[in-house]
Motif scaffolding. Structure first.
Motif, mmCIF file in Angstrom:
data_model
loop_
_atom_site.group_PDB
_atom_site.id
_atom_site.type_symbol
_atom_site.label_atom_id
_atom_site.label_comp_id
_atom_site.label_asym_id
_atom_site.label_seq_id
_atom_site.Cartn_x
_atom_site.Cartn_y
_atom_site.Cartn_z
ATOM 1 N N PRO A 1 0.863 -1.181 0.000
ATOM 2 C CA PRO A 1 0.000 0.000 0.000
ATOM 3 C C PRO A 1 0.903 1.236 0.000
ATOM 4 O O PRO A 1 1.820 1.335 0.812
ATOM 5 C CB PRO A 1 -0.780 -0.112 1.311
ATOM 6 N N ALA A 2 0.660 2.156 -0.917
ATOM 7 C CA ALA A 2 1.546 3.307 -1.068
ATOM 8 C C ALA A 2 0.765 4.509 -1.582
ATOM 9 O O ALA A 2 -0.429 4.414 -1.909
ATOM 10 C CB ALA A 2 2.680 2.964 -2.040
ATOM 11 N N GLN A 3 1.451 5.644 -1.644
ATOM 12 C CA GLN A 3 0.891 6.846 -2.259
ATOM 13 C C GLN A 3 2.031 7.682 -2.809
ATOM 14 O O GLN A 3 3.138 7.666 -2.279
ATOM 15 C CB GLN A 3 0.058 7.649 -1.271
ATOM 16 N N ILE A 4 1.751 8.402 -3.886
ATOM 17 C CA ILE A 4 2.743 9.303 -4.465
ATOM 18 C C ILE A 4 2.789 10.551 -3.596
ATOM 19 O O ILE A 4 1.755 11.143 -3.289
ATOM 20 C CB ILE A 4 2.377 9.657 -5.918
ATOM 21 N N TYR B 1 9.695 12.076 -12.506
ATOM 22 C CA TYR B 1 10.303 11.456 -11.337
ATOM 23 C C TYR B 1 9.215 11.344 -10.269
ATOM 24 O O TYR B 1 8.530 12.323 -9.962
ATOM 25 C CB TYR B 1 11.458 12.327 -10.846
ATOM 26 N N LEU B 2 9.035 10.145 -9.714
ATOM 27 C CA LEU B 2 8.007 9.900 -8.704
ATOM 28 C C LEU B 2 8.622 9.374 -7.418
ATOM 29 O O LEU B 2 9.508 8.519 -7.464
ATOM 30 C CB LEU B 2 7.001 8.861 -9.208
ATOM 31 N N GLU B 3 8.134 9.869 -6.289
ATOM 32 C CA GLU B 3 8.478 9.334 -4.970
ATOM 33 C C GLU B 3 7.198 8.817 -4.347
ATOM 34 O O GLU B 3 6.194 9.526 -4.314
ATOM 35 C CB GLU B 3 9.060 10.415 -4.061
ATOM 36 N N LEU B 4 7.237 7.582 -3.863
ATOM 37 C CA LEU B 4 6.089 6.966 -3.216
ATOM 38 C C LEU B 4 6.441 6.599 -1.782
ATOM 39 O O LEU B 4 7.530 6.097 -1.523
ATOM 40 C CB LEU B 4 5.675 5.688 -3.947
ATOM 41 N N ASP B 5 5.525 6.842 -0.875
ATOM 42 C CA ASP B 5 5.661 6.412 0.518
ATOM 43 C C ASP B 5 4.922 5.096 0.690
ATOM 44 O O ASP B 5 3.771 4.961 0.253
ATOM 45 C CB ASP B 5 5.038 7.428 1.474
ATOM 46 N N ILE B 6 5.553 4.131 1.357
ATOM 47 C CA ILE B 6 4.880 2.891 1.740
ATOM 48 C C ILE B 6 4.034 3.225 2.966
ATOM 49 O O ILE B 6 4.525 3.827 3.924
ATOM 50 C CB ILE B 6 5.893 1.777 2.070
ATOM 51 N N LEU B 7 2.766 2.845 2.950
ATOM 52 C CA LEU B 7 1.837 3.255 3.999
ATOM 53 C C LEU B 7 1.685 2.264 5.146
ATOM 54 O O LEU B 7 1.375 2.657 6.261
ATOM 55 C CB LEU B 7 0.452 3.509 3.386
ATOM 56 N N GLY C 1 6.698 3.881 5.816
ATOM 57 C CA GLY C 1 7.567 5.053 5.959
ATOM 58 C C GLY C 1 8.749 5.056 4.998
ATOM 59 O O GLY C 1 9.387 6.082 4.804
ATOM 60 N N ARG C 2 9.061 3.917 4.381
ATOM 61 C CA ARG C 2 10.145 3.866 3.400
ATOM 62 C C ARG C 2 9.639 4.403 2.070
ATOM 63 O O ARG C 2 8.444 4.478 1.831
ATOM 64 C CB ARG C 2 10.645 2.422 3.223
ATOM 65 N N ARG C 3 10.561 4.744 1.203
ATOM 66 C CA ARG C 3 10.211 5.332 -0.088
ATOM 67 C C ARG C 3 10.616 4.450 -1.250
ATOM 68 O O ARG C 3 11.660 3.806 -1.247
ATOM 69 C CB ARG C 3 10.888 6.691 -0.250
ATOM 70 N N LEU C 4 9.753 4.467 -2.263
ATOM 71 C CA LEU C 4 10.031 3.876 -3.565
ATOM 72 C C LEU C 4 10.179 5.016 -4.567
ATOM 73 O O LEU C 4 9.580 6.083 -4.380
ATOM 74 C CB LEU C 4 8.871 2.992 -4.025
ATOM 75 N N ILE D 1 -1.855 0.551 -4.831
ATOM 76 C CA ILE D 1 -1.000 -0.602 -4.537
ATOM 77 C C ILE D 1 0.195 -0.542 -5.483
ATOM 78 O O ILE D 1 0.027 -0.480 -6.701
ATOM 79 C CB ILE D 1 -1.745 -1.939 -4.718
ATOM 80 N N ALA D 2 1.392 -0.553 -4.911
ATOM 81 C CA ALA D 2 2.626 -0.631 -5.693
ATOM 82 C C ALA D 2 3.036 -2.099 -5.711
ATOM 83 O O ALA D 2 3.458 -2.652 -4.698
ATOM 84 C CB ALA D 2 3.713 0.228 -5.061
ATOM 85 N N ASP D 3 2.850 -2.732 -6.860
ATOM 86 C CA ASP D 3 3.226 -4.134 -7.038
ATOM 87 C C ASP D 3 4.705 -4.142 -7.426
ATOM 88 O O ASP D 3 5.064 -3.897 -8.570
ATOM 89 C CB ASP D 3 2.360 -4.760 -8.119
ATOM 90 N N VAL D 4 5.553 -4.386 -6.444
ATOM 91 C CA VAL D 4 7.003 -4.277 -6.615
ATOM 92 C C VAL D 4 7.593 -5.615 -7.033
ATOM 93 O O VAL D 4 7.277 -6.653 -6.449
ATOM 94 C CB VAL D 4 7.657 -3.781 -5.305
ATOM 95 N N ARG D 5 8.437 -5.546 -8.044
ATOM 96 C CA ARG D 5 9.153 -6.725 -8.538
ATOM 97 C C ARG D 5 10.632 -6.403 -8.609
ATOM 98 O O ARG D 5 11.014 -5.240 -8.571
ATOM 99 C CB ARG D 5 8.624 -7.104 -9.921
ATOM 100 N N ILE D 6 11.447 -7.420 -8.745
ATOM 101 C CA ILE D 6 12.899 -7.209 -8.826
ATOM 102 C C ILE D 6 13.343 -7.334 -10.274
ATOM 103 O O ILE D 6 13.046 -8.309 -10.945
ATOM 104 C CB ILE D 6 13.661 -8.198 -7.926
ATOM 105 N N ARG D 7 14.039 -6.303 -10.732
ATOM 106 C CA ARG D 7 14.632 -6.284 -12.070
ATOM 107 C C ARG D 7 16.060 -6.792 -11.915
ATOM 108 O O ARG D 7 16.810 -6.305 -11.070
ATOM 109 C CB ARG D 7 14.622 -4.847 -12.601
ATOM 110 N N PRO D 8 16.477 -7.792 -12.714
ATOM 111 C CA PRO D 8 17.827 -8.352 -12.568
ATOM 112 C C PRO D 8 18.913 -7.334 -12.898
ATOM 113 O O PRO D 8 18.648 -6.321 -13.553
ATOM 114 C CB PRO D 8 17.848 -9.522 -13.550
#
Length: 171
Positions: A27-30, A47-53, A59-62, A107-114
């Motif tokens: 769960p996040a917000q820009i 450029y976007l900064e998102l807070d994890i809710l 409190g961390r940022r994406l 919802i920020a669906d986070v995945r790992i890019r190799p």
């Protein structure tokens, strides 16, 4: 050289943490956005900064970048599709300013890019709508559509001896 005016004590401050987030739906917000020039100066990206809710990463940022103005048409199309996903996730289908997307849960669906070239692994983000939570798990505004109803197939008549023994059915 720049003087700090006082002695900075690094032991009193936690260092920045740039570790890759584990794959999950957060769960996040820009909270911040701005257009910036690309490294070559020939384009611009949002450029976007998102807070994890919620959760252990609250409190961390994406961070994300959308190449909206670029000589590479594929990069622009990918950025436009991502921006469309963000708009749909926050329920704003027409926007003229990125601030219209701020502070609306998604919802920020986070995945790992190799790893690629000189860069290590990083996160990629897909954006999904958020309608609320149920016991900490996100729920989504749009569920997968139900399959179309198909007419029931008519089974061939069976003889009493074939009941319960499909291998003895007569065709």
């Amino acid at each position: 050289m720049a003087s700090f005016g006082q002695t900075f004590d690094a032991s009193a401050i936690e260092p920045s943490n740039y570790e890759v987030f584990p794959p999950a739906k957060y769960p996040a917000q820009i909270v911040n956005s701005e257009m910036r020039a690309t490294k070559d100066g020939m384009g611009q990206y949002l450029y976007l900064e998102l807070d994890i809710l919620e959760g252990p990463y609250a409190g961390r940022r994406l961070f994300d970048r959308l190449n909206l103005i670029n000589g590479n048409a594929d990069a622009v199309l990918i950025a436009q599709r991502t921006l469309s996903s963000i708009c749909r996730a926050v329920g704003k289908l027409q926007v003229s300013n990125s601030e219209q997307l701020h502070l609306i849960p998604l919802i920020a669906d986070v995945r790992i890019r190799p790893p690629k070239g000189q860069y290590g692994e990083s996160n990629s983000i897909r954006y999904l709508p958020r309608t609320g939570t149920t016991s900490g798990a996100p729920t989504f505004a749009q569920a997968a559509p139900a399959p179309a109803a198909r007419p029931a197939a008519v089974a061939p008549p069976q003889t009493p001896a074939a009941n319960g023994m499909p291998w003895k059915r007569q065709a």
